[in-house]
Structure formats: structure tokens, C-alpha cells
Design an enzyme around this catalytic site. Structure first.
Site, PDB file in Angstrom:
ATOM      1  N   TYR A   2       0.827  -1.209   0.000  1.00 24.06           N
ATOM      2  CA  TYR A   2       0.000   0.000   0.000  1.00 24.06           C
ATOM      3  C   TYR A   2       0.866   1.266   0.000  1.00 24.06           C
ATOM      4  O   TYR A   2       1.881   1.345   0.694  1.00 24.06           O
ATOM      5  CB  TYR A   2      -0.931   0.014   1.209  1.00 24.06           C
ATOM      6  CG  TYR A   2      -2.099  -0.948   1.120  1.00 24.06           C
ATOM      7  CD1 TYR A   2      -2.434  -1.590  -0.078  1.00 24.06           C
ATOM      8  CD2 TYR A   2      -2.880  -1.228   2.236  1.00 24.06           C
ATOM      9  CE1 TYR A   2      -3.503  -2.465  -0.154  1.00 24.06           C
ATOM     10  CE2 TYR A   2      -3.966  -2.102   2.169  1.00 24.06           C
ATOM     11  CZ  TYR A   2      -4.270  -2.715   0.970  1.00 24.06           C
ATOM     12  OH  TYR A   2      -5.330  -3.584   0.903  1.00 24.06           O
ATOM     13  N   SER A  42      -6.892 -13.330   0.840  1.00 24.14           N
ATOM     14  CA  SER A  42      -7.665 -12.229   0.277  1.00 24.14           C
ATOM     15  C   SER A  42      -7.880 -12.511  -1.203  1.00 24.14           C
ATOM     16  O   SER A  42      -6.940 -12.920  -1.905  1.00 24.14           O
ATOM     17  CB  SER A  42      -6.909 -10.912   0.474  1.00 24.14           C
ATOM     18  OG  SER A  42      -7.662  -9.812   0.017  1.00 24.14           O
ATOM     19  N   GLY A  77     -17.240   0.896  -3.824  1.00 23.33           N
ATOM     20  CA  GLY A  77     -16.713   0.904  -5.188  1.00 23.33           C
ATOM     21  C   GLY A  77     -15.552   1.848  -5.388  1.00 23.33           C
ATOM     22  O   GLY A  77     -15.386   2.410  -6.472  1.00 23.33           O
ATOM     23  N   GLY A 124     -15.293   4.697  -4.322  1.00 26.67           N
ATOM     24  CA  GLY A 124     -15.830   6.040  -4.514  1.00 26.67           C
ATOM     25  C   GLY A 124     -16.618   6.205  -5.795  1.00 26.67           C
ATOM     26  O   GLY A 124     -17.360   7.174  -5.962  1.00 26.67           O
ATOM     27  N   LEU A 161     -19.145   4.711  -6.815  1.00 28.37           N
ATOM     28  CA  LEU A 161     -20.580   4.641  -6.564  1.00 28.37           C
ATOM     29  C   LEU A 161     -21.210   6.032  -6.512  1.00 28.37           C
ATOM     30  O   LEU A 161     -22.359   6.224  -6.885  1.00 28.37           O
ATOM     31  CB  LEU A 161     -20.813   3.913  -5.231  1.00 28.37           C
ATOM     32  CG  LEU A 161     -22.229   3.876  -4.673  1.00 28.37           C
ATOM     33  CD1 LEU A 161     -23.140   3.121  -5.621  1.00 28.37           C
ATOM     34  CD2 LEU A 161     -22.248   3.220  -3.304  1.00 28.37           C
ATOM     35  N   PHE A 162     -20.432   7.026  -6.070  1.00 29.14           N
ATOM     36  CA  PHE A 162     -20.978   8.362  -5.861  1.00 29.14           C
ATOM     37  C   PHE A 162     -20.891   9.272  -7.083  1.00 29.14           C
ATOM     38  O   PHE A 162     -21.550  10.306  -7.122  1.00 29.14           O
ATOM     39  CB  PHE A 162     -20.263   9.036  -4.683  1.00 29.14           C
ATOM     40  CG  PHE A 162     -20.409   8.279  -3.400  1.00 29.14           C
ATOM     41  CD1 PHE A 162     -21.630   8.191  -2.760  1.00 29.14           C
ATOM     42  CD2 PHE A 162     -19.330   7.624  -2.841  1.00 29.14           C
ATOM     43  CE1 PHE A 162     -21.775   7.486  -1.577  1.00 29.14           C
ATOM     44  CE2 PHE A 162     -19.462   6.914  -1.654  1.00 29.14           C
ATOM     45  CZ  PHE A 162     -20.688   6.842  -1.030  1.00 29.14           C
ATOM     46  N   SER A 204     -11.756   5.783   4.528  1.00 29.40           N
ATOM     47  CA  SER A 204     -11.625   7.233   4.606  1.00 29.40           C
ATOM     48  C   SER A 204     -10.752   7.662   5.771  1.00 29.40           C
ATOM     49  O   SER A 204     -10.805   7.072   6.850  1.00 29.40           O
ATOM     50  CB  SER A 204     -13.010   7.880   4.758  1.00 29.40           C
ATOM     51  OG  SER A 204     -12.893   9.282   4.963  1.00 29.40           O
ATOM     52  N   GLY A 205      -9.977   8.718   5.566  1.00 29.97           N
ATOM     53  CA  GLY A 205      -9.163   9.279   6.632  1.00 29.97           C
ATOM     54  C   GLY A 205      -9.854  10.410   7.370  1.00 29.97           C
ATOM     55  O   GLY A 205      -9.205  11.153   8.125  1.00 29.97           O
TER      56      GLY A 205
END
Length: 298
Positions: free
Chosen positions: A55, A158, A213, A215, A217-218, A263-264
Site C-alpha cells: 500500500y 484475500s 466501489g 468512490g 458509486l458516488f 476514509s481518513g
């Protein structure tokens, strides 16, 4: 306060929501700001944190570890998950992206994660992706070595298919703790391809990544019908956002997935966990399914 759930028979106890740190480098937090954020989500009961060696171009674990060095007492309040098995071109020695699941790599990666995260034990180590060259016996040897040395408490996978999960499980004397998979209204294959059925059979809870998704999705035009239906259900459930409805939709599955929040922003974390109180009906769940897929059940 967020509920807690035992991930699998003889498995670890995790918070019902998981804090995902894959975008940590995009949050532009100092180590001190990150300590404050960690304290805030721990206080909410979101005590499980999700990482992976790759990451942030191999930077997120170490950035989190810098915060942990400033507040080492927080380690006792959290469960740390990380992953290994992907090699990306963020490292110059990798000419191309590939998978690597041999024994020595898994052990070396886990030990590097321990150093990065400033801890002496990982609560859960996952193989990040299925590897066509995976030798299940080698992976099992690595897991056993790490377990016997006390460096890793539990193991899982995973993005594995049910067959890949069963193969690795057949080589282990202990239960794999989870299969972390993508679950969302806009990505539904794992719901019916046997992945979640196998986990329900074994009484193992999946971890669910990208519930929103990533983000998309929005903002993607193609998902407007889905957003409209989510808004209707949100109104019916007195939910504060369609985000909460999506998390409730994921948690309505009988395998009881643990959604990962990416989200942070602590207000987004606070909002997400409200989903635990939403009582979604079967028809509401299928309305969302239909709006996402564009067709009714057969």
C-alpha cells in the site's frame, strides 16, 4: 460503540468495522495527526486496522509505524492485519508486477511488516491475491514458521476463490481466519459464486473491501439508478446517507462481512458505523441488488 465479532472458530476477535489504511499516503497527515486519528477511531470501537506491504508504494505501513512509535500504548487497543504476496513496480527490482508466495518471501515480508508497523506481532497475515504459482505446502510452511515463532497470531487470504481457499486450508493444522474479498452493490460476484457460501459453511466471516466501489458509486453516471434507490431506502430507514445504506446492505449478508472503511476523515468513520443500527428488510436488500444489476431475479 462498535460491536465485536469472532472472525472464525479459534480465530481472533475483531471490531465489526475495520479501518482501512490503503490510502494513508493520500491523507497528508503528519505522524502526530495520524496518532490523533487512530485514537479517535479506537475510541469509537473501530479497533481493527487493515494494511498491506504494497500500500502506498510500500510506504503506508512505515507511515503508520511512525505514529505507533509516538504512541506505543495504542498497540494494546488494536488488532493489526496486513498482507503480502504481490510484487509491484514501485520497487525497481520488479521489472513487472507479479505474485510471489514462496516460503522465504512470506516470512521476509511478515518480518518487514513487523518492523514497518513498529510491533512485535501481527494479529492476522493474509496472502493478498491468488498466485498461479502458489505451492500450498510452501505457504503452509511459512505460516507455521511464523506462528511457532510468535510473530503472527492468525492467517488468512484475500481475493481467493472457494477452491483456492480449500486448497490452502487442506495443508494447515489451524483454521484460516478469513477471506478478504470485494463486496458491494456494484460488485456482486462473490455473493453467488460460492465464496461467501463456503465461509458461511465454515462459520468464517469475510472482510469486505471497496464496499463503496472505491468512490465510483458516488460519481459514475452509470450508477445513478442505484443512487436513486439507495436514497429511497435511506429515507425509509431514516439513514443519514446512502453510504450507511450500502454498509448495511453488505452486513445484511448471512456470512456477516466486516466492512473496511477507507476514509481518513473521522466524520466518515462516525457516519459509517451508524449502519450497525439500520434494520434492512429482505425486499429493501433485493431492491438495491436490482438497481445495481439492472435486472430482477430469475
Amino acid at each position: 460503540m462498535v460491536q465485536r465479532i469472532t472472525l472464525a472458530p479459534q480465530g481472533p476477535e475483531f471490531s465489526r468495522f475495520v479501518m482501512g489504511y490503503w490510502r494513508l499516503m493520500e491523507w497528508n497527515m503528519s505522524a502526530r495527526q495520524l496518532v490523533s486519528f487512530i485514537e479517535e477511531h479506537l475510541d469509537l470501537g473501530v479497533t481493527t486496522v487493515d494494511h498491506a506491504d504494497i500500500y502506498g508504494g510500500y510506504q503506508c505501513e512505515a507511515a503508520f509505524g511512525e505514529a505507533m512509535k509516538l504512541a506505543p500504548h495504542l498497540r494494546q487497543r488494536m488488532e493489526i492485519v496486513t498482507k503480502c504476496g504481490i510484487a509491484t513496480t514501485a520497487k525497481p527490482e520488479h521489472a513487472l508486477g507479479h505474485y510471489i508466495t514462496d516460503r522465504n518471501h512470506i516470512i521476509h515480508s511478515a518480518e518487514q511488516s513487523l518492523r514497518n508497523l513498529a510491533t512485535d506481532v501481527l494479529d492476522l497475515l493474509l496472502i493478498h491475491r491468488p498466485d498461479p504459482l502458489m505451492d500450498a505446502d510452501e505457504v503452509a510452511q511459512a505460516f507455521l514458521t511464523l506462528h511457532q515463532s510468535g510473530k503472527v497470531r492468525h492467517f488468512g487470504v484475500s481475493n481467493f476463490t472457494s477452491a483456492q481457499f480449500a486448497l490452502l486450508q487442506s495443508r494447515l493444522p489451524f483454521t484460516l481466519a478469513t477471506n478478504q474479498v470485494e463486496i458491494s452493490p456494484i460488485h456482486q460476484p462473490t455473493i453467488l459464486d460460492g465464496t461467501l457460501d463456503q465461509l458461511q459453511q465454515l462459520r468464517i466471516h469475510p472482510m469486505a473491501w471497496s464496499c463503496l466501489g472505491g468512490g465510483s458509486l458516488f460519481n459514475a453516471n452509470e450508477f445513478q439508478p442505484l443512487r436513486d434507490e439507495l436514497a429511497k431506502v435511506a429515507n425509509e430507514l431514516n439513514a443519514g446517507s446512502i453510504e450507511q445504506v450500502v454498509y448495511a446492505w453488505v452486513m445484511r449478508l448471512p456470512s456477516q462481512p466486516l466492512p473496511i472503511i477507507g476514509s481518513g476523515k473521522i466524520e466518515r468513520v462516525r457516519s459509517a458505523i451508524v449502519a450497525l443500527s439500520l434494520d434492512m428488510t429482505r425486499q429493501q436488500w433485493f431492491r438495491i441488488r436490482k438497481a445495481a444489476l439492472g435486472y430482477d431475479v430469475p
